[in-house]
Scaffold this motif. Structure first.
Motif, PDB file in Angstrom:
ATOM      1  N   LYS A 143      13.431 -16.645   9.381  1.00 36.88           N
ATOM      2  CA  LYS A 143      14.022 -16.229   8.553  1.00 36.88           C
ATOM      3  C   LYS A 143      13.490 -14.774   8.547  1.00 36.88           C
ATOM      4  O   LYS A 143      12.424 -14.205   8.163  1.00 36.88           O
ATOM      5  CB  LYS A 143      12.382 -17.008   7.814  1.00 36.88           C
ATOM      6  CG  LYS A 143      12.571 -18.746   7.453  1.00 36.88           C
ATOM      7  CD  LYS A 143      13.739 -18.851   6.980  1.00 36.88           C
ATOM      8  CE  LYS A 143      13.927 -20.413   6.500  1.00 36.88           C
ATOM      9  NZ  LYS A 143      12.319 -20.902   6.142  1.00 36.88           N
ATOM     10  N   THR A 144      14.078 -14.310   8.595  1.00 34.82           N
ATOM     11  CA  THR A 144      14.626 -13.144   8.797  1.00 34.82           C
ATOM     12  C   THR A 144      15.542 -12.094   7.926  1.00 34.82           C
ATOM     13  O   THR A 144      16.027 -10.992   7.724  1.00 34.82           O
ATOM     14  CB  THR A 144      15.873 -12.292  10.209  1.00 34.82           C
ATOM     15  OG1 THR A 144      17.015 -13.256  10.465  1.00 34.82           O
ATOM     16  CG2 THR A 144      14.477 -13.076  10.930  1.00 34.82           C
TER      17      THR A 144
ATOM     18  N   SER B 232       3.698 -19.699   4.941  1.00 33.18           N
ATOM     19  CA  SER B 232       4.124 -20.248   4.142  1.00 33.18           C
ATOM     20  C   SER B 232       5.833 -20.349   3.838  1.00 33.18           C
ATOM     21  O   SER B 232       7.368 -20.551   4.635  1.00 33.18           O
ATOM     22  CB  SER B 232       3.911 -21.948   3.585  1.00 33.18           C
ATOM     23  OG  SER B 232       5.100 -22.979   3.356  1.00 33.18           O
ATOM     24  N   ALA B 233       5.911 -19.158   2.913  1.00 33.90           N
ATOM     25  CA  ALA B 233       6.906 -18.587   2.713  1.00 33.90           C
ATOM     26  C   ALA B 233       7.187 -17.674   1.433  1.00 33.90           C
ATOM     27  O   ALA B 233       5.352 -17.198   1.242  1.00 33.90           O
ATOM     28  CB  ALA B 233       7.581 -19.712   1.490  1.00 33.90           C
TER      29      ALA B 233
ATOM     30  N   GLY C 188      16.752 -18.114   2.509  1.00 31.36           N
ATOM     31  CA  GLY C 188      14.893 -18.426   2.176  1.00 31.36           C
ATOM     32  C   GLY C 188      14.669 -17.046   2.325  1.00 31.36           C
ATOM     33  O   GLY C 188      14.962 -16.300   1.992  1.00 31.36           O
ATOM     34  N   ASP C 189      13.352 -17.207   2.592  1.00 33.77           N
ATOM     35  CA  ASP C 189      13.177 -15.838   2.884  1.00 33.77           C
ATOM     36  C   ASP C 189      13.202 -14.770   4.062  1.00 33.77           C
ATOM     37  O   ASP C 189      13.903 -14.649   5.082  1.00 33.77           O
ATOM     38  CB  ASP C 189      11.651 -16.140   2.844  1.00 33.77           C
ATOM     39  CG  ASP C 189      10.641 -16.227   4.022  1.00 33.77           C
ATOM     40  OD1 ASP C 189      10.587 -16.438   4.828  1.00 33.77           O
ATOM     41  OD2 ASP C 189       9.699 -17.810   3.496  1.00 33.77           O
ATOM     42  N   TYR C 190      12.145 -13.384   3.922  1.00 36.59           N
ATOM     43  CA  TYR C 190      12.166 -12.984   5.373  1.00 36.59           C
ATOM     44  C   TYR C 190      10.810 -12.811   6.036  1.00 36.59           C
ATOM     45  O   TYR C 190      10.989 -11.359   6.248  1.00 36.59           O
ATOM     46  CB  TYR C 190      12.545 -11.767   4.968  1.00 36.59           C
ATOM     47  CG  TYR C 190      11.555 -11.067   3.743  1.00 36.59           C
ATOM     48  CD1 TYR C 190      10.782 -10.028   4.108  1.00 36.59           C
ATOM     49  CD2 TYR C 190      11.957 -11.063   2.077  1.00 36.59           C
ATOM     50  CE1 TYR C 190       9.743  -9.657   2.950  1.00 36.59           C
ATOM     51  CE2 TYR C 190      10.948 -10.790   1.432  1.00 36.59           C
ATOM     52  CZ  TYR C 190       9.400 -10.372   1.560  1.00 36.59           C
ATOM     53  OH  TYR C 190       8.533  -9.419   0.682  1.00 36.59           O
ATOM     54  N   GLN C 191      10.288 -14.002   6.341  1.00 35.16           N
ATOM     55  CA  GLN C 191       8.881 -13.487   6.569  1.00 35.16           C
ATOM     56  C   GLN C 191       9.175 -13.268   8.204  1.00 35.16           C
ATOM     57  O   GLN C 191       8.083 -13.000   8.454  1.00 35.16           O
ATOM     58  CB  GLN C 191       8.072 -14.540   6.503  1.00 35.16           C
ATOM     59  CG  GLN C 191       8.205 -15.761   6.838  1.00 35.16           C
ATOM     60  CD  GLN C 191       7.844 -17.300   7.464  1.00 35.16           C
ATOM     61  OE1 GLN C 191       6.826 -17.699   7.381  1.00 35.16           O
ATOM     62  NE2 GLN C 191       7.490 -17.826   5.633  1.00 35.16           N
ATOM     63  N   ASN C 192      10.110 -12.825   9.324  1.00 31.54           N
ATOM     64  CA  ASN C 192       9.809 -12.995  10.596  1.00 31.54           C
ATOM     65  C   ASN C 192      10.634 -11.931  10.742  1.00 31.54           C
ATOM     66  O   ASN C 192      11.166 -11.451  11.366  1.00 31.54           O
ATOM     67  CB  ASN C 192      11.064 -14.340  10.970  1.00 31.54           C
ATOM     68  CG  ASN C 192      10.394 -15.764  10.786  1.00 31.54           C
ATOM     69  OD1 ASN C 192      10.338 -16.568  10.539  1.00 31.54           O
ATOM     70  ND2 ASN C 192       8.781 -15.407  11.317  1.00 31.54           N
ATOM     71  N   ASN C 193      10.892 -10.998   9.575  1.00 32.36           N
ATOM     72  CA  ASN C 193      11.206  -9.919   9.731  1.00 32.36           C
ATOM     73  C   ASN C 193      10.345  -8.392   9.530  1.00 32.36           C
ATOM     74  O   ASN C 193       9.808  -8.609   8.152  1.00 32.36           O
ATOM     75  CB  ASN C 193      12.654  -9.491   8.786  1.00 32.36           C
ATOM     76  CG  ASN C 193      13.275  -7.663   9.297  1.00 32.36           C
ATOM     77  OD1 ASN C 193      13.059  -6.987   9.437  1.00 32.36           O
ATOM     78  ND2 ASN C 193      14.665  -8.209   9.073  1.00 32.36           N
ATOM     79  N   ASP C 194      10.188  -8.272  10.679  1.00 33.53           N
ATOM     80  CA  ASP C 194       8.612  -7.182  10.309  1.00 33.53           C
ATOM     81  C   ASP C 194       8.668  -5.735   9.231  1.00 33.53           C
ATOM     82  O   ASP C 194       7.992  -5.409   8.437  1.00 33.53           O
ATOM     83  CB  ASP C 194       8.193  -6.674  12.180  1.00 33.53           C
ATOM     84  CG  ASP C 194       7.839  -7.782  12.241  1.00 33.53           C
ATOM     85  OD1 ASP C 194       7.082  -9.003  11.656  1.00 33.53           O
ATOM     86  OD2 ASP C 194       7.475  -8.054  13.934  1.00 33.53           O
ATOM     87  N   ALA C 195       9.867  -5.301   9.807  1.00 34.89           N
ATOM     88  CA  ALA C 195      10.814  -4.381   8.839  1.00 34.89           C
ATOM     89  C   ALA C 195      10.661  -4.681   7.121  1.00 34.89           C
ATOM     90  O   ALA C 195       9.848  -3.797   6.962  1.00 34.89           O
ATOM     91  CB  ALA C 195      11.991  -3.693   9.291  1.00 34.89           C
ATOM     92  N   MET C 196      10.349  -5.953   7.465  1.00 35.23           N
ATOM     93  CA  MET C 196      11.130  -5.885   5.430  1.00 35.23           C
ATOM     94  C   MET C 196       9.615  -6.735   4.982  1.00 35.23           C
ATOM     95  O   MET C 196       8.961  -5.850   4.159  1.00 35.23           O
ATOM     96  CB  MET C 196      12.000  -7.261   5.926  1.00 35.23           C
ATOM     97  CG  MET C 196      13.420  -6.528   5.749  1.00 35.23           C
ATOM     98  SD  MET C 196      14.651  -7.933   4.611  1.00 35.23           S
ATOM     99  CE  MET C 196      14.799  -8.324   3.687  1.00 35.23           C
ATOM    100  N   VAL C 197       8.955  -7.108   5.781  1.00 34.11           N
ATOM    101  CA  VAL C 197       7.378  -7.311   5.685  1.00 34.11           C
ATOM    102  C   VAL C 197       6.915  -6.376   5.356  1.00 34.11           C
ATOM    103  O   VAL C 197       6.184  -6.144   4.125  1.00 34.11           O
ATOM    104  CB  VAL C 197       6.803  -8.318   6.445  1.00 34.11           C
ATOM    105  CG1 VAL C 197       5.167  -8.192   6.341  1.00 34.11           C
ATOM    106  CG2 VAL C 197       7.743 -10.056   6.373  1.00 34.11           C
TER     107      VAL C 197
END
Length: 540
Positions: free
Chosen positions: A290-291, A473-474, A264-273
């Protein structure tokens, strides 16, 4: 051969270049040679800082950079699937059905997925020209930045895959909905026909995928609470995975046919976002944990992240119906902020700079004439009885098909009362409505240029307001793959035996915003990629 993935290893011996990591301002490249003492960073002295930035991505992730020195042999499998969701479950199950020995490593305690609409194209009954037109329309909606070959794989395989998903869900005992859908492209292209599988709220795709996975858990080795933490690479071939169980013990699993990343995605990884999709920093996130684990697993061994301009899926289908109707829209200060003649998928772009408290929040405003008005411009009005389903102040025992904690539709006798309920300034709302009505009398939208057929006065009680909260959502971009789902390095060459499917992978869209030309495209893509790859790898 086990690789040293410590910080020092990244600078000297690891098979990943800083250029491939794609961090802003990072121009150096790690040169790998047979002699570690000759390896080093060339072209810039900023390599240390770049690696430090990359390391910050791991703070929230299950992936680990440090060398794993002690592990227990977990055995050998044909295929290892990392992640049990809308792409991982179909991949694992289909591979097993085709005769493969499969291991699933899942970070969470159960199957996790999201959404409820899954669509696939009926290639056998659609007009061939309609399928090609769908591919072109999708390419256009993706601002011509998508990988057209990946779109073709979806177009010609998704019908078969979604039929399989439906059959597996029903066969496992889960009652899932299905309907026929299609698009008439006219004389030039003909009919596009699809199969649309629907999971009714409050259930979502997690529910159906859990049911499917449960039907095979005595046949497939599924390890819950066991995240993959590193990939094992020998030369240019991925041969296995290090994973860590709930007690912190490491296991080494070997794969003879392939390792599939489906995390899945990385929406809960603030550094990546902050690096890859900063537009969504202030928006509320729908998902949890989702990190970016899969992206980081791949990047540690040379996979390349999709270039900036990552695709975000941001919408609100839950607060009320008629989300795409061209009603007056006001922000939480009561002011009109855009031409309302746009799809819901792009409204977020107007609301991204409002700060963390207000980003994504606005209200649709309409009056007691809305049924007649929406009908007049060719829309699909929700009748007043059905609208009650979305009103939290209305007592109702059965609200099937809605998320009760997310409904936010309201009715009032006056604009003052409506403003109070919506928690927006009454004076500003009334001034905005007054101005809007004046523009209707003028015969054109002198403020934003909206088509006049959508300009309807707001004057007849009762007055309605739907308070919207656009949430992420994603994030639909990730590590770069080709049409065979092979993960590519910085030179666009496949990393042997490493594959990625679903939202962990990139280049399927390419546009800043998720396209809405096919309902359920995202889940359809996930199911299709898992199904096709599972079948393909089992046959190797």
């Amino acid at each position: 051969m086990e690789k040293d993935l410590s910080r020092r290893g990244f600078l000297k011996g690891a098979a990943v270049s800083v250029a491939a990591i794609g961090l802003a301002g990072c121009s150096p490249k790690v040169v790998n040679t047979a002699n570690e003492s000759e390896a080093g960073v060339i072209g810039s002295n900023s390599g240390e800082a770049c690696v430090s930035d990359f390391s910050s991505f791991f703070t929230a992730s299950a992936a680990e950079q440090e060398e794993i020195k002690n592990s227990t042999d977990g055995g050998e499998y044909d295929i290892i699937v990392i992640g049990a969701g809308a792409s991982g479950v179909p991949c694992a199950v289909k591979a097993y059905q085709e005769g493969a020995k499969v291991l699933v490593l899942q970070k969470e305690a159960t199957v996790v997925s999201q959404g409820g609409n899954c669509n696939g194209i009926e290639a056998d009954t659609s007009d061939p020209s309609a399928i090609l037109n769908f591919i072109q329309e999708t390419t256009k909606q993706c601002t011509y930045r998508n990988d057209r070959e990946q779109t073709k794989v979806f177009a010609y395989n998704s019908g078969e895959a979604v039929h399989w998903y439906y059959d597996e869900a029903v066969g496992s005992g889960y009652n899932i909905g299905v309907r026929e859908w299609g698009v008439d492209y006219g004389e030039d292209f003909g009919q596009l026909k699809t199969i649309w599988v629907v999971t009714s709220k409050p259930d979502n795709t997690s529910t159906s995928m859990k049911s499917i996975m449960a039907a095979y858990e005595d046949k497939i080795d599924v390890r819950y609470n066991t995240p993959a933490v590193q990939l094992i690479k020998e030369g240019n071939k991925v041969t296995g995975v290090y994973a860590k169980d709930i007690d912190g013990a490491y296991y080494k699993f070997n794969a003879t046919k392939g390792v599939v990343i489906a995390t899945g995605d990385y929406q809960n990884n603030d550094a990546m976002v902050a690096k890859y999709c900063p537009d969504v920093l202030d928006f509320e996130k729908k998902q949890f944990n989702k990190t970016g684990d899969g992206q980081l697993l791949g990047m540690m061994i040379g996979a390349e992240m999709e270039p900036l301009g990552h695709t975000k899926m941001i919408h609100d289908f839950d607060s009320g119906p008629m989300f795409d109707e061209r009603f007056l829209r006001v922000d939480m200060y009561g002011k009109r902020f855009s031409n309302e003649d746009m799809d819901l998928s792009v409204v977020n772009n107007y609301l991204r700079n409002y700060g963390p408290e207000m980003a994504g929040k606005y209200c649709q405003i309409f009056d007691g004439n809305y049924v007649e008005q929406v009908t007049s411009w060719g829309g699909r009005p929700t009748d007043e009885e059905a609208l009650l389903m979305y009103m939290p102040d209305v007592e109702m025992e059965d609200r099937k098909g809605v998320l009760v904690d997310r409904i936010d539709t309201h009715k009032a006798d006056t604009l003052d009362e409506l403003a109070t309920i919506l928690q927006i300034p009454a004076d500003e709302l009334k001034a905005t409505v007054k101005r809007y009505n004046e523009l209707v009398d003028k015969g054109w939208d002198a403020d934003f240029g909206k088509k006049f057929k959508y300009m309807k006065k707001i004057e007849k009680a009762p007055f309605y307001g739907i308070r919207k909260n656009l949430r992420v959502s994603a994030l639909c971009s990730g590590i770069v793959i080709n049409e065979n789902f092979e993960v590519l390095d910085s030179e666009r060459k496949p990393i042997e035996q490493l594959y990625a499917i679903g939202n962990v992978s990139g280049a399927f869209y390419g546009s800043p915003d998720y396209p809405l030309n096919l309902p359920g495209l995202s889940l359809g893509r996930c199911v299709t990629s898992g199904y096709v790859l599972g079948k393909t790898l089992a046959a190797k």
